[in-house]
Design a protein around this motif. Sequence first.
Motif, PDB file in Angstrom:
ATOM      1  N   LYS A 108       0.806  -1.222   0.000  1.00  0.00           N
ATOM      2  CA  LYS A 108       0.000   0.000   0.000  1.00  0.00           C
ATOM      3  C   LYS A 108       0.839   1.273   0.000  1.00  0.00           C
ATOM      4  CE  LYS A 108      -4.467  -1.552   1.508  1.00  0.00           C
ATOM      5  NZ  LYS A 108      -4.281  -2.956   1.969  1.00  0.00           N
ATOM      6  N   THR A 211      -7.142   1.857  -2.853  1.00  0.00           N
ATOM      7  CA  THR A 211      -7.066   0.760  -3.815  1.00  0.00           C
ATOM      8  C   THR A 211      -7.447   1.292  -5.190  1.00  0.00           C
ATOM      9  OG1 THR A 211      -7.680  -1.553  -4.225  1.00  0.00           O
ATOM     10  CG2 THR A 211      -9.450  -0.077  -3.465  1.00  0.00           C
ATOM     11  N   SER A 256      -5.619  -3.562  -6.020  1.00  0.00           N
ATOM     12  CA  SER A 256      -4.465  -2.721  -6.385  1.00  0.00           C
ATOM     13  C   SER A 256      -3.157  -3.495  -6.495  1.00  0.00           C
ATOM     14  CB  SER A 256      -4.320  -1.535  -5.426  1.00  0.00           C
ATOM     15  OG  SER A 256      -3.917  -1.940  -4.143  1.00  0.00           O
TER      16      SER A 256
HETATM   17  C1  LIG Z   1      -5.097  -3.908   1.681  1.00  0.00           C
HETATM   18  C2  LIG Z   1      -4.418  -5.163   1.368  1.00  0.00           C
HETATM   19  C3  LIG Z   1      -4.849  -5.984   0.318  1.00  0.00           C
HETATM   20  C4  LIG Z   1      -6.055  -5.703  -0.505  1.00  0.00           C
HETATM   21  O1  LIG Z   1      -5.954  -4.583  -1.300  1.00  0.00           O
HETATM   22  P1  LIG Z   1      -5.741  -4.638  -2.877  1.00  0.00           P
HETATM   23  O2  LIG Z   1      -6.074  -3.261  -3.296  1.00  0.00           O
HETATM   24  O3  LIG Z   1      -6.687  -5.667  -3.419  1.00  0.00           O
HETATM   25  O4  LIG Z   1      -4.347  -4.997  -3.128  1.00  0.00           O
HETATM   26  C5  LIG Z   1      -4.127  -7.136   0.045  1.00  0.00           C
HETATM   27  N1  LIG Z   1      -3.047  -7.462   0.767  1.00  0.00           N
HETATM   28  C6  LIG Z   1      -2.596  -6.702   1.775  1.00  0.00           C
HETATM   29  C7  LIG Z   1      -1.387  -7.139   2.507  1.00  0.00           C
HETATM   30  C8  LIG Z   1      -3.263  -5.534   2.111  1.00  0.00           C
HETATM   31  O5  LIG Z   1      -2.809  -4.776   3.123  1.00  0.00           O
END
Ligand SMILES: *Cc1c(COP(=O)(O)O)cnc(C)c1O
Length: 415
Positions: A108, A211, A256
């Motif tokens: 993130k 995201t 994301s």
């Molecule tokens: C927030 C998070 C996700 C989910 O978010 P995406 O936008 O789908 O990537 C996946 N893995 C981790 C470790 C996260 O913190």
Amino acid sequence: MNIHSPSLRSGPDERGHFGQFGGRYVAETLMPLILDLETHYRAAQADPAFEAEFDDLLKNYVGRPSPLYFAESLTRHLAKLAADAGQPGNGAKIYLKRDELNHTGAHKINNCIGQILLAKRMGKTRIIAETGAGQHGVATATVAARFGLPCVIYMGSRDIERQAPNVFRMKLLGAEVRAVESGSKTLKDAMNEALRDWVTNVHDTFYIIGTAAGPHPYPELVRNFQSVIGREARAQILEAEGRLPDVLVAAIGGGSNAIGLFHPFLDDADVRMVGVEAAGHGLATGEHAASLIGGSPGVLHGNKTMLLQDDDGQITEAHSISAGLDYPGIGPEHAWLHAIGRVDYQSATDDDAMEAFKLLCKVEGIIPALEPAHAMAAVMRMAPAMAADRLIIANMCGRGDKDIFTVANVLGVKL
Ligand SMILES: *Cc1c(COP(=O)(O)O)cnc(C)c1O
């Protein structure tokens, strides 16, 4: 590129559409903000100084590039399972993209760095964000601290109760955590509240979305910031193996980390892609977070996408053992990639994810977050049946420190 096969990487169109999905379904009051953001983003994209600062922070603050690690022990373990079961294959070679080694422990931060640089460029002096599990809240509070900007994080009051360690982290980093009491008191309500704040305070406020969702241009800019994952992975696998991988695998909440890994490979027709949604207690129970496999088209948070909703179009609650995956929507680019069949979307249940979690701890000495444990569950399913010269890259998008309480609970251990 020839005109008969246009690039799958060229979207969205100028109004933010990926096929029938995406767009900007927002109140009139929000429209000027979004257009202003887009204008500044286009200018930033054309400015080498912006990219240079982004790259420098990713390198020296986040710790990129993250390694592409050959998981030899896991590969051997799954090959042995294949042999024991008399499977036709003998176990593909598994590589892990180690984004869990980033500062703050997940992917993130890549996106937050990009967006706060944009905020700075626009002269904004206040940062807001939404968070569910608190991971995006922590990443946002981190970059706000780094750039000396006050920061308000909207979080459902139910999530505040469930995620005390992350709430404390955000406060340590200087953020104000505002409880949202509306709706189901979870992520989607926090996002609504953040959008409301943005409209009210636009003169000084930048909204960092967590995201690849929201109104255009958010899905595009989040994807572009996260595509560093796929660009690095591409160069690293070419270096290690002299060729592109056969399969990419990533877990999907809003999408994301998955789109960040997939996007640089979308035009490589021989690279298969697998996005793994959270099936919670099982797709048949209705208690899951699989917006593509178990949802239908609708509008949420300013874009048209696939959603979990009832017959009246009311958003239903998502369920997953992994708090980072329980979003009732999904980024519009995934909805489109699903519709055209470019990416294979599968699911993994809470139990599948726990099995993969335990295996990775045991054979690789890596405690994964529960989100990538879903991706690993899909890897465990597919690798044994593949030939030994096939290559899989799975995105290890977060580390498991944040999840030890959840896991202890499932295992019946009192900490
Ligand atoms: C927030 C998070 C996700 C989910 O978010 P995406 O936008 O789908 O990537 C996946 N893995 C981790 C470790 C996260 O913190």
